[in-house]
Structure formats: C-alpha cells, structure tokens
Scaffold this active site. Structure first.
Site, PDB file in Angstrom:
ATOM      1  N   GLY A 188      43.318  48.873  41.772  1.00 42.89           N
ATOM      2  CA  GLY A 188      43.483  49.524  40.401  1.00 42.89           C
ATOM      3  C   GLY A 188      41.901  49.941  40.163  1.00 42.89           C
ATOM      4  N   GLY A 189      41.557  50.422  38.645  1.00 41.38           N
ATOM      5  CA  GLY A 189      40.322  50.823  38.295  1.00 41.38           C
ATOM      6  C   GLY A 189      39.326  49.684  38.117  1.00 41.38           C
ATOM      7  N   MET A 190      39.750  48.336  38.138  1.00 38.83           N
ATOM      8  CA  MET A 190      39.136  47.255  37.789  1.00 38.83           C
ATOM      9  C   MET A 190      38.891  46.331  38.729  1.00 38.83           C
ATOM     10  SD  MET A 190      39.257  44.777  34.539  1.00 38.83           S
ATOM     11  CE  MET A 190      40.331  43.694  35.047  1.00 38.83           C
ATOM     12  N   ALA A 191      39.781  46.372  39.749  1.00 35.24           N
ATOM     13  CA  ALA A 191      39.999  45.385  40.953  1.00 35.24           C
ATOM     14  C   ALA A 191      40.586  45.685  41.984  1.00 35.24           C
ATOM     15  CB  ALA A 191      40.371  43.898  40.434  1.00 35.24           C
ATOM     16  N   ASP A 235      49.550  46.822  28.494  1.00 36.70           N
ATOM     17  CA  ASP A 235      49.403  47.901  29.483  1.00 36.70           C
ATOM     18  C   ASP A 235      50.630  47.851  30.211  1.00 36.70           C
ATOM     19  OD1 ASP A 235      48.164  49.974  30.788  1.00 36.70           O
ATOM     20  OD2 ASP A 235      47.207  48.561  32.231  1.00 36.70           O
TER      21      ASP A 235
END
Length: 662
Positions: free
Chosen positions: A19-22, A133
């Site tokens: 995803g955007g973070m990990a 989320d």
C-alpha cells in the site's frame, strides 16, 4: 528482500502486496514451520517519525484484538532500517479483487460478508479501537470463505479527542465518512458509515461517489445525497437497502448506534426482505415543551404595579440622569480621540482560512491573498494523487481563524515522478531486479520462450520500451530466452536388425549414423546389429550420433590355414580382463544416492510433479506423481555419478533445473 531472514526467524519468500505506507511479503517462520505475512515500512518513510508512529500504532492496536474475523498480529520488530510487523498469512484475495472478478455480489453473499465485518468491528469497538479505514482493499477473503479485517495502520483509541487531522485527511476518500472529510470528530459510527459504503459497492459493483480529484469526492460525501442502490439493481431487497441507507446517514446521530445493533438487522435480513424492522430515526431540531397559559388579569396587574413604582422614582432619577449624561459625553469624547490613535495596535482583524487542498496553485494563491493572508509554498513533492501544480496539503486547518497577514504554508504537487526505463535487452535476466530497483520500477510479468538466436537466460524483449519515461513504480514485463528448443525422441530397438534396416531406423527417427564396428560373434548371424550406443526406450536428443556394433559372423580359419580359435581364445581372455577391470572401476565409481528436496507451489490445491534426469545426450523421466500442496515440500531419492541435471515441472510447466555433482 526475497531470501532475507528477519529476526533470525522469518525467511522472506515473495512479495504479495503493498500500500501507500508499507509492502507485504509472504515469509516462512523457521521456528514454528508455518507461513506468515510480514508488513515492512517502505524505505522512503523510515526517517519520517509520523509514519513510524502510525506503523507502531497499527501493531499496538491490532495486537490488542483477538477475533476470528481480524487478522492476528504475531510479532513486531526492527532490524537496521527495516520496521516490520508479523501477521497471520491469509491464503485468498481481497474483497476488492472479488468484486472486480464478479462485477457485483449477490444479496446473500453481501449479507454474509457484512455480518463477518460487523462482528470484527463490534469486537474492536468494545476494545475502544476505531479502525477509520474500512474499505474492500482491507478486507481479506480466505479460500474457505472466511472474512478477515486487516490494516489497522490508522486505527486509534476511541476518546473524546478522536479527531482526524484536517490538513492531511486520513482514510480512503471513496469510503470515509462526512466527519472524516471535514476533519471532525470520528468515532465507532465512522466505521459503520464506511461499512455501509462497502455494502453499497458489493451489491451494485460501484461506489456511490466519483470525482476528478480526492477533494471533489470528499465534498460529495459531505453535501450530496446517495443514489439508492435499487436504482441500479432492482432485485436488491428493501431490507438491505434500508440497512445501507441507515449506515450512510450524513448525521452521525441517525446512523446505527453500534455495530451490535447493525448486526441484529443484518441477521434478520437473511430471512426478512421487507425491511419493516429497520428503524429510521428523524429528530426535530426543537423539542416540544409544555408551558402554563398566560391570562389577561396577570398582564394588567403586572402593568399597574410597574407604573406606581416608576412614578416614585421619576423625580429623583431626573437629576441623576442629566448629570450622568453630561459626564458620559465628556468621557466618551476623550476615549474616542484616544481609541482612534491606538486601535490599530490593539485590534487586528481575524479571517477564516478556506480549504485550498485540491485547487491549482494560482487559484489557491488568489483565494488566500484576497483575504489578506500570505501564500507560502513550503515545498514541492511528487504525487500520484494530485496533478502538477495542485495543492496537496495546507498547514492551517480549514475554518480555523488567523490574523490578517498570517502565512499559510502549502505543499504543491510536482505530479507523478517519471523515471527512465533501463535498457535490459540482450542482458541476463539476473540483472533485472537490481536495474529496476535503482530507478524505482518493479518487475512485472516474466514470459519464457525458446529461441534459436538468443542463449538461455538472455532478455529478448521488454515492455515498456527501453529509455521511455514512465511513472515511478511502473511494472516492466520481460520475455526471456530458454535457448533453442530441444526435441527428444524415443530410441528404437536396433538389436537384431541387419545393418541396412538399422540405418533406415536411425535416419527416419531423426538421428545420425555414427561409427559402425564389426566383431566376431558365434551366436549372432553376420551383418546383424549386436549393440547400439543408446538403449532402446531412452529419450535421446534429436540429431544425436548413434554408434553400432555389427556381427561379422562366427570365427573361420586364417590365411595361414590356422584356426581362429586361438585368436578367439586370446580375445576372450582380453575381454575377461577388461570385464574384471570394468567391474573394479564400477566398484570404485558406484552411484551415489541423494535426497532432492522440492518445495510445492502454494497457489493451488494439487500439483503434478515430474522430474527428468539428463546426463550427456540422454533424458529420462524418473518421477511423476500428483501431490496435495499442503505437504509444502517433498523428498525424492535420486542416484547417479558425475554431473547430472534434473529438470522439475509443475503441471507440465517448467519450474527449475538443478545441477547435481555426485
């Protein structure tokens, strides 16, 4: 990362998502001998304290939960600059992938999935955890149909101060609640709203709000009414539609009070389709109050009493009033003159900061400066979500009040970062991973094909084309050579054929006739084949040279009239000596026996495993069996001497080649 060992325990097997973070990897736990999923913080965030805190918060939030519909957290750790969380490995797909595959889900499927998600949320809310989320991407559907809620990366303990950061709204814009869009107070009902949007997408195959930018979608969540699901799919029962519409009420007070309450209606919806049991709340802004009636005599008495009191006071008040007025005029004049001189120092006008995220830089600047504020570009960064020149974030929250002249700092998008695709044509496939990682690209689909021009392992073609400019993170697909295609032919039995027929068999099967030797043979008639260089039934490469030994018939007298028996006797002795020597050599060079450990693929339930043994020009199948992949690995006994190649195939597809030196 493949093959890396984290915490001296978890061996990375393959990348399975991100995803955007990990990024998420499949790994093998060597201690407990089981597969796990490992979430690793992206390298670009390892120096960002905010992201590290979010990452830690996920492990803390999810680790406190234990429920069959929530992905379990097993371990957390830091190794150098790698921050990771070890989680339960769920074999299956995301709910988003399931919706894309089917287009939309049936009423029954939607109810079943929604019930499991609601159970997970109920458990989290009872532990004072708000997910914040909920979206199909964070819902895993296992192969046996069990639902698992994951990714508590922005979850937070539910307190009276649970407010979303409005300068950088957290959550996925198509699924978050109006209060999240406004940057307001979020609680358990925010998760219920998001679940309502997820149910809407499951039964209709679409999200209720679309827009050109994230900010336009967020505004629609706040302002626009949702088109009812049955306008798109008429077969949706009234009960499910009413449940969805109650979940997505813009006013938090009109939604379900808890996930438990939602669960009760979902359970009823499995049998009852009319929806009469779904209670829709409508509260009046002003509650009705009971007050006593006011009568005329009450009004008259009150008026007379007031008049008598005023007459008594009028005389004494006149003198005081005149004096007070004169004094007030003097003081007011003095204060007015002084105020005109100091008002600019005592009072500064305050203005309300507008929302400028999602606007073009020029429009935002004009909007800010028209209010007497200063527009300051703090930095420009690459972004996939915002086009070049558009505002990504602002340092002062919308609707906050600041004094005129205050600087409003913004981050402006530089658009998607474009990188140059490296030219890997005619290079070895082993160079792919390093070359792509250097420029921020990812490996896509790999296709192997035979080639008479390119050696094995050489890259034949790639897509996108070399040196083209593409967005960072783009996947590059490759076609890799397997070398020339080798055809194997079953060796016919040539023993007992005359030389002429043996030649025809060799040529008709695509082989080449090699050396032909004649030897005396008392048992086989003259001109018949007694030996062939490859045994009958073996798989032999096409165009291989085949040597033969042909009988020259029984022994006869030699030119001197002497019988060849003496010569034959000598030859027999030599053969006996050679046989003895050969036997001695074979003892010294006995075949060795080894165990070949082969992992089974985990993307299917059963697999056919074939193993070919290749030595010299000979190729033979030594193993062919169907296995259940839950065995994870198998052990195959192999034997040989010298250098031997083994080719392994899964369901007829080449997997790998192992070179064994016995």
């Amino acid at each position: 990362m493949k093959g890396r060992l984290l915490g001296d325990r978890y061996e990375i097997v393959e990348k399975i998502g991100g995803g955007g973070m990990a990024l998420v990897y499949k790994a093998k736990c060597k201690l407990l001998n089981r597969y796990v999923a490992i979430k690793v913080l992206r390298t670009e965030f390892i120096n960002n304290e905010e992201f590290i805190n979010k990452f830690r918060r996920e492990s803390q939030a999810a680790a406190s939960l234990s429920h069959p519909n929530i992905v379990n957290i097993y371990d957390v750790g830091v190794e150098g600059d790698i921050y990771y969380i070890v989680m339960e490995y769920v074999k299956g797909k995301t709910l988003k992938e399931l919706i894309r595959e089917k287009g939309r889900l049936s009423y029954e499927e939607t109810i079943d999935i929604a019930i499991q998600i609601a159970r997970a949320l109920s458990h989290a809310h009872k532990n004072h955890i708000v997910h914040r989320d909920i979206k199909p991407h964070n819902i895993l559907v296992s192969d046996d149909g069990r639902i698992k809620v994951t990714d508590f990366g922005i979850a937070k303990a539910a307190t009276t101060s649970t407010v979303t950061n409005t300068s950088n709204v957290i959550g996925s814009v198509h699924y978050f609640s109006p209060e999240q869009a406004r940057g307001g107070y979020t609680n358990e009902k925010s998760d219920i709203y998001s679940l309502g949007i997820v149910m809407y997408e499951m039964v209709t195959g679409r999200v209720p709000f679309e827009g050109d930018s994230p900010i336009s979608v967020a505004i629609k969540h706040i302002q626009e009414d949702i088109v009812t699901p049955r306008q798109f799919v008429k077969t949706i029962p009234e009960s499910l539609e009413k449940i969805i519409l109650k979940c997505v009420e813009k006013d938090q007070s009109l939604r379900y009070d808890s996930a438990e309450e939602l669960l009760k209606d979902l359970e009823k919806a499995k049998e009852l389709k009319d929806g009469s049991y779904v209670e829709i709340n409508n509260y009046d802004d002003s509650p009705t109050r009971v007050i006593p009636a006011i009568k005329d005599d009450m009004l008259m008495n009150k008026k007379n009493n007031n008049k008598n009191k005023k007459d008594k006071k009028n005389k004494s008040n006149k003198v005081i009033t005149i004096s007070a007025i004169l004094l007030a005029l003097v003081l007011t004049s003095a204060l007015a003159v002084g105020f005109l001189h100091i008002k600019d120092y005592l009072f500064v006008k305050e203005v309300e900061v507008p929302l400028i995220v999602g606007l073009h830089e020029d429009v935002a600047k004009q909007k800010i400066e028209s209010l007497g504020l200063r527009f300051v570009v703090k930095k420009r960064v690459y972004s996939k979500d915002y086009k070049e020149g558009y505002i990504i974030s602002q340092d002062v929250d919308p609707e906050d009040k600041v004094k005129v002249g205050y600087p409003i700092e913004v981050v402006v998008s530089k658009g998607e970062k474009l990188v140059k695709v490296p030219d890997l044509l005619n290079k070895y496939s082993s160079d792919i991973e390093v070359a792509l990682s250097r420029v921020g690209l990812e490996q896509g689909k790999i296709v192997h094909q035979f080639s008479d021009i390119y050696p094995e392992g050489i890259i034949i073609s790639q897509e996108p084309e070399p040196l083209s400019m593409v967005p960072e993170g783009t996947k590059v697909n490759f076609v890799i050579s397997q070398g020339p295609k080798i055809n194997y032919v079953i060796m016919p039995n040539l023993i007992g054929l005359n030389l002429e027929n043996a030649k025809k068999e060799i040529i008709s099967n695509g082989f080449v006739l090699g050396e032909v030797k004649y030897e005396l043979n008392n048992d086989v008639p003259k001109n018949l084949v007694t030996w062939q260089s490859y045994p009958a039934g073996a798989e032999v490469e096409e165009n291989t040279t085949i040597d033969l030994i042909v009988s020259s018939g029984p022994s006869t007298e030699n030119a001197d009239g002497q019988n060849d028996s003496n010569l034959t006797e000598n030859n027999n002795k030599k053969k006996e000596e050679q046989a003895a020597q050969s036997e001695q050599n074979s003892v010294q060079e006995q075949e060795k026996v080894l165990q070949l450990i082969i992992p089974l693929p985990q993307d299917r339930e059963k697999v056919e495993v074939k193993i070919y043994k290749i030595q010299g020009q000979s190729k033979e199948i030594i193993y062919n069996k169907v296995h259940e992949t839950k065995e994870e690995r198998i052990s195959v006994t192999i034997s040989g001497k010298g250098e031997v190649k083994y080719e392994i195939y899964y369901d007829g597809e080449f997997y790998e080649q192992k070179d064994i030196n016995f």
